[in-house]
Design a protein around this motif. Structure first.
Motif, PDB file in Angstrom:
ATOM      1  N   GLU A 257      51.557  36.510  47.949  1.00  9.14           N
ATOM      2  CA  GLU A 257      50.268  35.928  47.551  1.00  9.14           C
ATOM      3  C   GLU A 257      49.236  36.086  48.649  1.00  9.14           C
ATOM      4  OE1 GLU A 257      52.886  33.908  47.959  1.00  9.14           O
ATOM      5  OE2 GLU A 257      53.617  33.338  45.969  1.00  9.14           O
TER       6      GLU A 257
ATOM      7  N   MET B 183      58.617  39.939  32.662  1.00 10.38           N
ATOM      8  CA  MET B 183      57.185  39.621  32.611  1.00 10.38           C
ATOM      9  C   MET B 183      56.459  40.148  33.847  1.00 10.38           C
ATOM     10  SD  MET B 183      55.517  38.345  30.252  1.00 10.38           S
ATOM     11  CE  MET B 183      53.791  38.110  30.019  1.00 10.38           C
ATOM     12  N   ARG B 184      57.089  39.872  35.009  1.00  5.73           N
ATOM     13  CA  ARG B 184      56.502  40.306  36.261  1.00  5.73           C
ATOM     14  C   ARG B 184      56.302  41.830  36.277  1.00  5.73           C
ATOM     15  NH1 ARG B 184      59.405  38.876  41.952  1.00  5.73           N
ATOM     16  NH2 ARG B 184      57.797  37.446  42.625  1.00  5.73           N
ATOM     17  N   GLU B 185      57.325  42.530  35.800  1.00  7.87           N
ATOM     18  CA  GLU B 185      57.259  43.985  35.828  1.00  7.87           C
ATOM     19  C   GLU B 185      56.099  44.493  34.986  1.00  7.87           C
ATOM     20  OE1 GLU B 185      60.145  42.460  35.737  1.00  7.87           O
ATOM     21  OE2 GLU B 185      61.081  43.242  37.563  1.00  7.87           O
TER      22      GLU B 185
ATOM     23  N   PHE C 109      50.175  40.229  44.230  1.00 10.63           N
ATOM     24  CA  PHE C 109      50.572  38.950  43.647  1.00 10.63           C
ATOM     25  C   PHE C 109      51.853  39.108  42.850  1.00 10.63           C
ATOM     26  CE2 PHE C 109      46.475  37.131  44.602  1.00 10.63           C
ATOM     27  CZ  PHE C 109      46.780  35.792  44.726  1.00 10.63           C
ATOM     28  N   THR C 110      51.912  40.162  42.014  1.00  9.68           N
ATOM     29  CA  THR C 110      53.101  40.337  41.180  1.00  9.68           C
ATOM     30  C   THR C 110      54.319  40.650  42.033  1.00  9.68           C
ATOM     31  OG1 THR C 110      52.566  42.656  40.915  1.00  9.68           O
ATOM     32  CG2 THR C 110      51.803  41.161  39.198  1.00  9.68           C
ATOM     33  N   ALA C 111      54.087  41.193  43.249  1.00 14.56           N
ATOM     34  CA  ALA C 111      55.225  41.479  44.115  1.00 14.56           C
ATOM     35  C   ALA C 111      55.631  40.253  44.927  1.00 14.56           C
ATOM     36  CB  ALA C 111      54.893  42.637  45.041  1.00 14.56           C
ATOM     37  N   GLY C 112      54.933  39.133  44.768  1.00 14.35           N
ATOM     38  CA  GLY C 112      55.330  37.899  45.451  1.00 14.35           C
ATOM     39  C   GLY C 112      54.648  37.690  46.780  1.00 14.35           C
TER      40      GLY C 112
ATOM     41  N   PHE D  14      53.236  43.068  34.294  1.00 15.29           N
ATOM     42  CA  PHE D  14      51.950  42.945  34.997  1.00 15.29           C
ATOM     43  C   PHE D  14      51.872  43.885  36.182  1.00 15.29           C
ATOM     44  CE2 PHE D  14      51.636  38.928  32.696  1.00 15.29           C
ATOM     45  CZ  PHE D  14      50.340  39.060  32.230  1.00 15.29           C
ATOM     46  N   PHE D  15      53.025  44.042  36.855  1.00 12.38           N
ATOM     47  CA  PHE D  15      53.034  44.956  37.999  1.00 12.38           C
ATOM     48  C   PHE D  15      52.582  46.351  37.570  1.00 12.38           C
ATOM     49  CE2 PHE D  15      55.176  48.192  40.503  1.00 12.38           C
ATOM     50  CZ  PHE D  15      54.781  47.838  41.780  1.00 12.38           C
TER      51      PHE D  15
END
Lengths: 160, 480
Positions: A50, A1-3, A45-48, A5-6
């Protein structure tokens, strides 16, 4: 999921950046720069990270783009269209862009496959030194800003 | 790790008063502002003198996780800062009556902000705190210089001071950043354990920090701004920057250099001695030809700074003692001299040239006699206060075996006697009319009190030397 959006936001960021340099209307270019910055914030954000993401949106999206737009509005935009692209500036800009592209590609190649650390730049790691260890200088900076603001207003105001 | 907020009560009191001043400024009509704010500032400064007296510990105490450390060196220098600021307020009251400004309220509370910055600067025990408080003080002084109406000279001085001061601040910060890079900490105590040997980064950091401090102090390679700024700024502001800024910078220098760079004392001591001798000579020689007294005193300030800097080459304990004693004397003399000039100034920058002081004795014998006391004290003539200051520095140098430097300082003092005598000659022996505006009683009283102290401490120097000894012993307890 993260990928997902990234890559989505990364694509948006690059696309808007392209629009901002190619669009003929400078104001629209500035606005797409803003969109690009916000998309970049979402990438963080997607890379953590924030905190960097928030700062990116507030500082670049909020302050710097507005400053750009203000500066653009004070200029004579009509005369921009007539200026032809000169070979020298085109070559210089192209060389710098190529260099940047290669360094980004090289960096991506070097660090490919590395995992993302859990807390790259959390707000907590930053807040603890700022609001506890460096509390005194941090608070005195606000005094400094107050003095500077009062001084700027008093000195800059027209004499009656 | 504890906050111990109550240790900083005097500083916070001044800060709170300054912020209250901003609010009150909005409510008052313009014609009562000068009287109200002068009374307010005098009350605040008096109260904080008492707070400092009751809160200064003999055994050093730390607050805010060791970011500030207070001892008697801090306490005495804060009292000196507050005293000089008190005189500055009294002088400003008269000055603001003579010279028009739209910013009466701003003038007084910016002064209080500057006092806050100076007080915090002498208690700082950490690089970030030192830098931020230094900037609070400096920026307030830049603003103060530019507040008067139709005063192009003040605005020019403010801009020059701002540019040069910012360069100095930037240089200091480069040094601090290197120190942080070397040690990973900004606390003086932690820094000291990393800086024990020579290495290129340490020397570079030391060079940058020294250069930055010399910028702020106005010592020779970086003295270019001093004459223009001292000359251009309104006289009460010149008084403030001559006394308070110099005290704060010197005490902060002592508090930074002795704990942190203790193993390298010999090296930076020699650097300061060389710069000090050059400053003493350059200041004295340049002052010889000045017709404007504020400009002359600016060069004399460079010369005095040089003398204080040479004291740092001596044994650490003796250096701290003689520097503190000299600062006491220098602050009183500067305050008296600039207060005196402010007393005689009139609209159109009149009354600050030597020719405006012709035959002052005929007009006001008392003023002429105080002029003698002030300028002879600056020259270091016994039995005035300035003599003992130079005396202790020379004794410190001779005890440390630096006879050559002591002789050089003596020669520079002898040269400076010439220009300190010129105002006296003008006031007593030249024919002509002195410019003598109506005397403001408060301004006059402030000058008279400082002149009295110059004589009193000249006759009883042990009052100050005992105080300096206490400060020294308290400071040393904090290092060992």
């Amino acid at each position: 999921m993260r990928e997902v959006f990234f890559y989505l936001f990364a694509f948006l960021s690059v696309a808007f950046a392209l629009v901002s340099v190619t669009h003929r209307n400078v104001i629209k270019g500035g606005l797409s720069l803003l969109a690009s910055f916000i998309a970049l914030g979402a990438v963080y954000f997607t890379a953590g990270a924030e905190f960097i993401g928030i700062v990116q949106v507030i500082v670049y999206g909020g302050a710097i783009v507005v400053l750009y737009l203000f500066a653009l509005m004070t200029m004579d935009l009509k005369s921009f269209g007539k200026e032809l692209l000169r070979t020298v500036s085109l070559a210089a800009g192209g060389a710098i862009s190529l260099f940047l592209l290669f360094s980004v590609l090289y960096a991506g190649y070097r660090f490919y496959g590395g995992s993302i650390p859990a807390a790259v730049s959390g707000a907590k790691e930053l807040a603890l030194p700022l609001f506890y260890r460096f509390l005194l200088p941090f608070e005195v900076v606000s005094v400094l800003l107050l003095v500077a603001t009062v001084g700027a207003v008093a000195v800059g105001r027209r004499e009656e | 790790m504890e906050l111990n907020v109550k240790l900083l009560f005097p500083e916070f009191f001044v800060l709170a008063a300054a912020i209250t001043g901003i609010l009150i400024d909005l409510l008052l009509p313009k014609r009562v502002k000068n009287g109200f704010f002068a009374t307010f500032s005098v009350f605040v400064l008096f109260a904080s003198v008492f707070l400092v007296v009751f809160s200064s510990p003999f055994v050093p105490e730390e607050a805010f996780n060791g970011f500030v450390k207070k001892d008697l060196l801090t306490g005495f220098s804060q009292i000196l800062i507050l005293f000089s600021s008190l005189i500055a307020v009294f002088v400003s009251y008269g000055f603001l009556k003579k010279f028009d400004t739209d910013h009466v309220g701003e003038f007084y509370y910016t002064l209080l902000f500057a006092v806050f910055g100076a007080m915090l600067m002498v208690s700082a025990n950490e690089l970030a705190t030192l830098f931020v408080s230094l900037e609070v003080m400096s920026i307030s002084v830049y603003v103060l210089s530019a507040l008067f109406k139709k005063d192009y000279r003040g605005k020019e001085a403010a801009l020059k001071y701002f540019i040069m001061g910012s360069v100095g601040a930037a240089v200091i910060v480069y040094g601090f950043a290197l120190l942080y890079g070397i040690s990973g900490s900004t606390n003086y105590g932690d820094l000291a354990s990393y800086i024990s040997t020579y290495s290129f980064p340490v020397l570079l950091a030391l060079a940058l920090v020294i250069s930055g401090f010399l910028f702020k102090l106005g010592a020779v390679p970086f003295h270019g701004w001093t004459p223009d700024v001292y000359h251009g700024a309104p006289t009460p502001v010149t008084l403030f920057m001559g006394a308070v800024v110099k005290i704060a910078a010197f005490v902060a220098l002592l508090k930074l250099f002795y704990p942190v760079f203790l193993p390298l004392t010999q090296k930076w001591g020699e650097v300061f001695a060389v710069i000090g001798v050059v400053s003493a000579f350059v200041g004295a020689l340049m002052a010889l030809r000045q017709e404007n007294i504020k400009r002359m005193l600016a060069y004399s300030a460079i010369s005095h700074t040089g003398v204080v800097l040479t004291a740092l080459v001596s044994v650490p304990a003796v250096s701290v003692f003689s520097v503190l004693f000299y600062l006491f004397a220098y602050a009183f003399m500067t305050v008296a001299a600039f207060g005196f000039i402010s007393l005689l100034t009139e609209k159109g920058f009149k009354g600050e040239n030597l020719s405006d002081w012709r035959n002052l004795y005929g007009k006001s014998p008392f003023l002429a006699l105080s002029l003698v006391v002030i300028f002879m004290s600056l020259a270091g003539i016994p039995p005035l206060f300035g003599f003992w200051a130079k005396f202790y520095v020379l004794v410190a140098l001779v005890k440390a075996g630096k006879v050559g430097i002591a002789v050089a300082i003596l020669i520079a003092s002898a040269i400076s006697l010439y220009f300190y005598l010129r105002p006296v000659v003008y006031a007593f022996m030249k024919e002509g009319e002195a410019v003598l505006p109506p005397i403001e009683p408060f301004e006059f009283g402030a000058v008279a009190v400082t002149v009295f102290f110059l004589i009193l401490f000249g006759i009883f120097p042990e009052l100050i030397s005992q105080a300096s000894l206490f400060a020294l012993s308290s400071f040393l307890r904090g290092i060992i």
